[in-house]
Design an enzyme around this catalytic site. Structure first.
Site, PDB file in Angstrom:
ATOM      1  N   ARG A  14       0.848  -1.199   0.000  1.00  0.00           N
ATOM      2  CA  ARG A  14       0.000   0.000   0.000  1.00  0.00           C
ATOM      3  C   ARG A  14       0.893   1.263   0.000  1.00  0.00           C
ATOM      4  O   ARG A  14       1.117   1.867  -1.053  1.00  0.00           O
ATOM      5  CB  ARG A  14      -0.940  -0.039   1.225  1.00  0.00           C
ATOM      6  CG  ARG A  14      -2.136   0.909   1.112  1.00  0.00           C
ATOM      7  CD  ARG A  14      -1.824   2.357   1.460  1.00  0.00           C
ATOM      8  NE  ARG A  14      -1.286   2.541   2.805  1.00  0.00           N
ATOM      9  CZ  ARG A  14      -0.830   3.692   3.266  1.00  0.00           C
ATOM     10  NH1 ARG A  14      -0.855   4.768   2.520  1.00  0.00           N
ATOM     11  NH2 ARG A  14      -0.322   3.780   4.471  1.00  0.00           N
ATOM     12  N   ASP A  15       1.430   1.636   1.157  1.00  0.00           N
ATOM     13  CA  ASP A  15       2.226   2.865   1.218  1.00  0.00           C
ATOM     14  C   ASP A  15       3.422   2.777   0.279  1.00  0.00           C
ATOM     15  O   ASP A  15       3.828   3.759  -0.339  1.00  0.00           O
ATOM     16  CB  ASP A  15       2.706   3.099   2.661  1.00  0.00           C
ATOM     17  CG  ASP A  15       3.051   4.553   2.943  1.00  0.00           C
ATOM     18  OD1 ASP A  15       3.027   5.372   2.007  1.00  0.00           O
ATOM     19  OD2 ASP A  15       3.364   4.876   4.092  1.00  0.00           O
ATOM     20  N   HIS A 209       9.177   7.723   7.680  1.00  0.00           N
ATOM     21  CA  HIS A 209       9.750   7.836   6.342  1.00  0.00           C
ATOM     22  C   HIS A 209      11.176   8.326   6.481  1.00  0.00           C
ATOM     23  O   HIS A 209      11.491   9.113   7.367  1.00  0.00           O
ATOM     24  CB  HIS A 209       8.908   8.785   5.481  1.00  0.00           C
ATOM     25  CG  HIS A 209       7.638   8.150   5.007  1.00  0.00           C
ATOM     26  ND1 HIS A 209       7.505   7.610   3.751  1.00  0.00           N
ATOM     27  CD2 HIS A 209       6.469   7.914   5.653  1.00  0.00           C
ATOM     28  CE1 HIS A 209       6.291   7.087   3.635  1.00  0.00           C
ATOM     29  NE2 HIS A 209       5.638   7.256   4.760  1.00  0.00           N
ATOM     30  N   CYS A 240       3.731   9.582  -0.036  1.00  0.00           N
ATOM     31  CA  CYS A 240       2.342  10.013  -0.046  1.00  0.00           C
ATOM     32  C   CYS A 240       2.107  10.908  -1.261  1.00  0.00           C
ATOM     33  O   CYS A 240       2.825  11.877  -1.464  1.00  0.00           O
ATOM     34  CB  CYS A 240       2.036  10.780   1.229  1.00  0.00           C
ATOM     35  SG  CYS A 240       0.404  11.532   1.207  1.00  0.00           S
TER      36      CYS A 240
END
Ligand code: ZN
Length: 305
Positions: A14-15, A209, A240
C-alpha cells in the site's frame, strides 16, 4: 522501556506502491504479499480503499483482496478514509483490520482527504465504529504527527489532543506517522512517551519515512520509548501522493537488521527480506533505497537467497 520483541507491519503493498507512477500489476502485488508472508510477516497493509482517480495505483484493491492467501494467522489491513471506503473494505470479506487516518493540520487534511483535521477525527471515529460493528478491528494513524508539508511545525499538544479524542473511539491501536520524514529521535521519544501515557492501555504503533535519513534513529527512539509495533516497507519504497517531496518508508530489511543485531526479535527472516528486495527492484526496474540489501551479508553465514 527496552523490549526484546517487536511486531512489524509490512506496508509495501500500500504505502510502498501508492506513490509509484508505473502501474504495478495485481499479480506482482500478490507476489509481493506472498514474499512478505514467506519472510514471516503476519500483519500487512494490502490495499487502500480510496477514490481510484485520486490514487490510481490502488484501483485494484478488490482484485488484490480476492487473491489474498487464506491464512488464519495473518492480519490483512485495508486503509480507508471514509464510510464508503470502509464499506468497500468490509465488502471484500478479506480485510481483517481497517486502518483509518486522521491528519494533524487542516491544510494537509484537505489535500489528503478533503476534510479538516477535526473532520478527519470524526471520520476515523466512524470507521472504527463501523469496523467493530462488522466484526473487524479498527485502528487509526495520526498522519503528519511530527510535521506538516504545508503548515510546518505541528504542536505536540495538537497531537495529544487528537490521540485523546481518537482513544475515545476505542481503536485497537493508535499510530504516529512521520508522513514527510521530518522527525528526529528526541521528538519521537517525547511524543511516543506522552501518547502512550495518555492512551494506555491502547498500544502505540509508529510509521517513519526516511526522507532526511533519520528513519532508523527514529525507529530506535520509538522502541526505547515503548512503541511495540513498527511499520516498514520492503526495499524502502513509499511516499504520499499528497505530500510534496515525500520519500520512502524505512526499509523492512534495514529495520530488521538493526533490531535483530541489537537483540530485539522481529519474527522476520532477513535473508528472505533481502531476496524480496532484489525481486522488487526487478519489478520496479531500479535499485531500491534500502541499504542492507546492497551490502555484503553480515555475519557471513547469512547467505543471500
Ligand atoms: Zn507513509
Amino acid at each position: 522501556m527496552y523490549t526484546n520483541s517487536i511486531e512489524m507491519v509490512e506496508v509495501s503493498p500500500r504505502d510502498g506502491l501508492q506513490n509509484e507512477k508505473a502501474m504495478v500489476s495485481t499479480a506482482d502485488k500478490l507476489a509481493l504479499i506472498d514474499r512478505a508472508l514467506a519472510a514471516g510477516v503476519r500483519r500487512i497493509e494490502v490495499a487502500s480503499f480510496v477514490n481510484p482517480r485520486a490514487v490510481p495505483q490502488m484501483a485494484d484493491a478488490e482484485a488484490v483482496c480476492a487473491g489474498l492467501p487464506i491464512r488464519g494467522d495473518v492480519t490483512y489491513i485495508g486503509l480507508v478514509m471514509n464510510a464508503r471506503g470502509a464499506d468497500r473494505a468490509i465488502a471484500t470479506g478479506r480485510i481483517d483490520q481497517l486502518g483509518a487516518v486522521s491528519v494533524s493540520t487542516d491544510t494537509f487534511a484537505m489535500a489528503n482527504q478533503g476534510q479538516t483535521s477535526d473532520g478527519s477525527i470524526e471520520a476515523a471515529t466512524g470507521i472504527i465504529h463501523a469496523a467493530r460493528a462488522n466484526g473487524k478491528l479498527g485502528q487509526v494513524t495520526i498522519a503528519a504527527a511530527f510535521g506538516c508539508p504545508f503548515e510546518g511545525e505541528v504542536p505536540e499538544a495538537r497531537v495529544l489532543a487528537m490521540a485523546e479524542k481518537l482513544a475515545a473511539a476505542a481503536p485497537v491501536e493508535i499510530a504516529l506517522a512521520d508522513t514527510i520524514g521530518v522527525a528526529n529521535p528526541a521528538h519521537v521519544s517525547r511524543l511516543v512517551t506522552a501518547v502512550r501515557e495518555l492512551v494506555a492501555p491502547i498500544p502505540v504503533r509508529v510509521h517513519f519515512h526516511n526522507t532526511r535519513g533519520t528513519g532508523l534513529a527514529n525507529v530506535w527512539a520509538a522502541v526505547e520509548a515503548g512503541a511495540r509495533t513498527i511499520d516498514a516497507s520492503i526495499g524502502g519504497l513509499g511516499g504520499c501522493p499528497f505530500a510534496p517531496g515525500a520519500a520512502g518508508n524505512v526499509s523492512t530489511e534495514d529495520v530488521v537488521y538493526m533490531l535483530e543485531r541489537a537483540g530485539v526479535r522481529t519474527g522476520l527472516d532477513l535473508t528472505a527480506l533481502i531476496s524480496a528486495n532484489h525481486w522488487l527492484a526487478e519489478v520496479m526496474e531500479r535499485t531500491l533505497p534500502g541499504m542492507v540489501a546492497k551490502a555484503p551479508a553480515f555475519p557471513k553465514q547469512l547467505q543471500e537467497g
